[in-house]
Scaffold this motif. Structure first.
Motif, PDB file in Angstrom:
ATOM      1  N   TYR A   1       7.967   2.936   6.775  1.00 47.31           N
ATOM      2  CA  TYR A   1       6.714   2.389   6.251  1.00 47.31           C
ATOM      3  C   TYR A   1       5.465   3.065   6.783  1.00 47.31           C
ATOM      4  O   TYR A   1       4.389   2.528   6.720  1.00 47.31           O
ATOM      5  CB  TYR A   1       6.649   0.885   6.547  1.00 47.31           C
ATOM      6  CG  TYR A   1       7.880   0.180   6.066  1.00 47.31           C
ATOM      7  CD1 TYR A   1       8.247   0.250   4.724  1.00 47.31           C
ATOM      8  CD2 TYR A   1       8.703  -0.496   6.948  1.00 47.31           C
ATOM      9  CE1 TYR A   1       9.392  -0.368   4.276  1.00 47.31           C
ATOM     10  CE2 TYR A   1       9.860  -1.121   6.502  1.00 47.31           C
ATOM     11  CZ  TYR A   1      10.192  -1.052   5.161  1.00 47.31           C
ATOM     12  OH  TYR A   1      11.332  -1.654   4.734  1.00 47.31           O
TER      13      TYR A   1
ATOM     14  N   SER B   1       2.330   4.943   6.875  1.00 50.59           N
ATOM     15  CA  SER B   1       1.376   5.271   5.831  1.00 50.59           C
ATOM     16  C   SER B   1       0.168   5.908   6.479  1.00 50.59           C
ATOM     17  O   SER B   1      -0.241   5.527   7.569  1.00 50.59           O
ATOM     18  CB  SER B   1       0.978   3.987   5.099  1.00 50.59           C
ATOM     19  OG  SER B   1      -0.275   4.153   4.493  1.00 50.59           O
TER      20      SER B   1
ATOM     21  N   ARG C   1       7.208  -2.012   2.280  1.00 48.65           N
ATOM     22  CA  ARG C   1       6.715  -1.563   0.978  1.00 48.65           C
ATOM     23  C   ARG C   1       6.870  -2.685  -0.040  1.00 48.65           C
ATOM     24  O   ARG C   1       7.833  -3.451  -0.009  1.00 48.65           O
ATOM     25  CB  ARG C   1       7.499  -0.336   0.488  1.00 48.65           C
ATOM     26  CG  ARG C   1       7.210   0.947   1.239  1.00 48.65           C
ATOM     27  CD  ARG C   1       7.740   2.143   0.426  1.00 48.65           C
ATOM     28  NE  ARG C   1       9.015   1.849  -0.225  1.00 48.65           N
ATOM     29  CZ  ARG C   1      10.197   2.106   0.333  1.00 48.65           C
ATOM     30  NH1 ARG C   1      10.282   2.658   1.526  1.00 48.65           N
ATOM     31  NH2 ARG C   1      11.311   1.812  -0.317  1.00 48.65           N
ATOM     32  N   ASN C   2       5.923  -2.774  -0.955  1.00 49.81           N
ATOM     33  CA  ASN C   2       5.989  -3.844  -1.962  1.00 49.81           C
ATOM     34  C   ASN C   2       7.288  -3.836  -2.757  1.00 49.81           C
ATOM     35  O   ASN C   2       7.794  -4.887  -3.143  1.00 49.81           O
ATOM     36  CB  ASN C   2       4.815  -3.731  -2.943  1.00 49.81           C
ATOM     37  CG  ASN C   2       3.514  -4.198  -2.314  1.00 49.81           C
ATOM     38  OD1 ASN C   2       3.534  -4.961  -1.329  1.00 49.81           O
ATOM     39  ND2 ASN C   2       2.393  -3.727  -2.834  1.00 49.81           N
TER      40      ASN C   2
ATOM     41  N   ASP D   1       0.177  -0.192  -1.158  1.00 53.25           N
ATOM     42  CA  ASP D   1       1.426  -0.705  -1.729  1.00 53.25           C
ATOM     43  C   ASP D   1       2.317  -1.360  -0.683  1.00 53.25           C
ATOM     44  O   ASP D   1       3.532  -1.226  -0.722  1.00 53.25           O
ATOM     45  CB  ASP D   1       2.168   0.427  -2.454  1.00 53.25           C
ATOM     46  CG  ASP D   1       2.357   1.639  -1.553  1.00 53.25           C
ATOM     47  OD1 ASP D   1       1.885   1.593  -0.395  1.00 53.25           O
ATOM     48  OD2 ASP D   1       2.971   2.619  -2.004  1.00 53.25           O
ATOM     49  N   HIS D   2       1.696  -2.066   0.263  1.00 50.07           N
ATOM     50  CA  HIS D   2       2.472  -2.711   1.315  1.00 50.07           C
ATOM     51  C   HIS D   2       2.203  -4.209   1.399  1.00 50.07           C
ATOM     52  O   HIS D   2       1.157  -4.681   0.954  1.00 50.07           O
ATOM     53  CB  HIS D   2       2.175  -2.075   2.677  1.00 50.07           C
ATOM     54  CG  HIS D   2       2.776  -0.724   2.842  1.00 50.07           C
ATOM     55  ND1 HIS D   2       2.250   0.389   2.219  1.00 50.07           N
ATOM     56  CD2 HIS D   2       3.852  -0.298   3.526  1.00 50.07           C
ATOM     57  CE1 HIS D   2       2.991   1.435   2.529  1.00 50.07           C
ATOM     58  NE2 HIS D   2       3.969   1.042   3.326  1.00 50.07           N
TER      59      HIS D   2
END
Lengths: 181, 120
Positions: free
Chosen positions: A71, A73, A101-102, A168-169
């Protein structure tokens, strides 16, 4: 300076005996486990409870360690997580929170809901099925085996939640209760 | 055959695999960072040993704790014992540790190896 006092008050109010925030590694895991063990030893906690708390802590911490690197980023400082233990009169509360992450949210939610829908025998047979078939198991474990074990050892439902983060997390929170005696 | 003799640490078990002295033992705590990598030498050793094993092999498990990532590898070790003639598992558990006793029962149901559950 007041945040120090506020933090202390918040910890007292929630009976939190240990908090770790930051990057999670195997070395950190070992240190956190050692601290929690010493804490439980110092109050003469019953060995059966100690084993269960230890068990849940290991699965919780190693879950964060093994997923941490997935994850990272560059946008935000996302690769940090939190781990806490609360000690109440009738239970230990082991909580963790970490970014994911989503696109992992639905998978996690369905795994946890499925685990929470099972009784003791159901969890036992799921555990055996997963280790026997090796389905979804990677070198790191996987397939939700850690969650199954946390549910079995605690004998309680796993509580969870997701908070949206930037990009997008999402922030995944998990709470396991280990009853005392 | 070479001897495997690993000291236990806070996150890895003590392991002794010694054909000459008939000691086959895994004990302590097992929560290594990479359980597959950690247990590979044990699996390799057992595969080699199976080719020319003793008339009887008693494998002692005396685990205080193991994580879920280790459980799959423990099952692999137990499965490797299926290929060794007259292999038998002595699964030790602290007498009040019901979870470790149950773990022994579960493993015994998953493999075709004689199991003896031994409280201590």
């Amino acid at each position: 300076m007041k945040y120090i006092y506020d933090m202390h008050q918040m910890m007292l109010k929630n009976n939190i005996i240990l908090v770790y925030e930051g990057e999670f590694t195997q070395e950190i895991t070992k240190s956190v486990l050692a601290m929690a063990e010493r804490n439980m030893d110092s109050i003469g906690e019953e060995s059966g409870i100690k084993r269960k708390v230890f068990n849940v802590m290991v699965e919780c911490l190693q879950n964060i360690v093994k997923h941490g690197d997935e994850y990272i980023s560059s946008e935000i400082n996302i690769n940090t997580a939190i781990f806490m233990i609360g000690k109440h009169k009738d239970s230990y509360i082991i909580t963790s929170g970490n970014p994911i992450r989503n696109d992992m949210v639905e998978d996690l939610r369905s795994k946890l809901d499925m685990i929470n829908s099972l009784d003791k025998e159901g969890l036992k047979s799921l555990y055996k099925d997963i280790i026997k078939s090796g389905t979804g198991l990677t070198n790191k474990g996987g397939a939700g085996l850690g969650f199954v074990d946390m549910a079995r050892k605690s004998g309680q439902k796993l509580e969870y939640g997701f908070e949206p983060l930037q990009g997008d997390h999402s922030f995944f929170s998990l709470k396991t209760t280990v009853p005392r005696g | 055959m070479e001897i495997i003799n690993l000291e236990g640490t806070e996150d890895t078990p003590k392991i002794i695999l010694d054909k000459t002295n008939k000691i086959f033992e895994i004990s302590g705590r097992s929560l290594p960072e990479d359980s597959a990598e950690f247990y590979q030498p044990v699996l390799d050793w057992l595969e080699e040993y199976a080719k020319d094993s003793l008339p009887e092999t008693i494998f002692d498990f005396k685990l205080e704790y193991f994580n879920t990532a280790s459980s799959k590898l423990i099952l692999d070790v137990l499965t490797a014992l299926e290929d060794i003639k007259n292999a038998k598992v002595h699964w030790y558990f602290y007498e009040e540790d019901e979870d470790m006793e149950e773990a022994g029962e579960e493993f015994s149901e998953l493999v075709d190896v004689e199991f003896e559950l031994k409280p201590y």
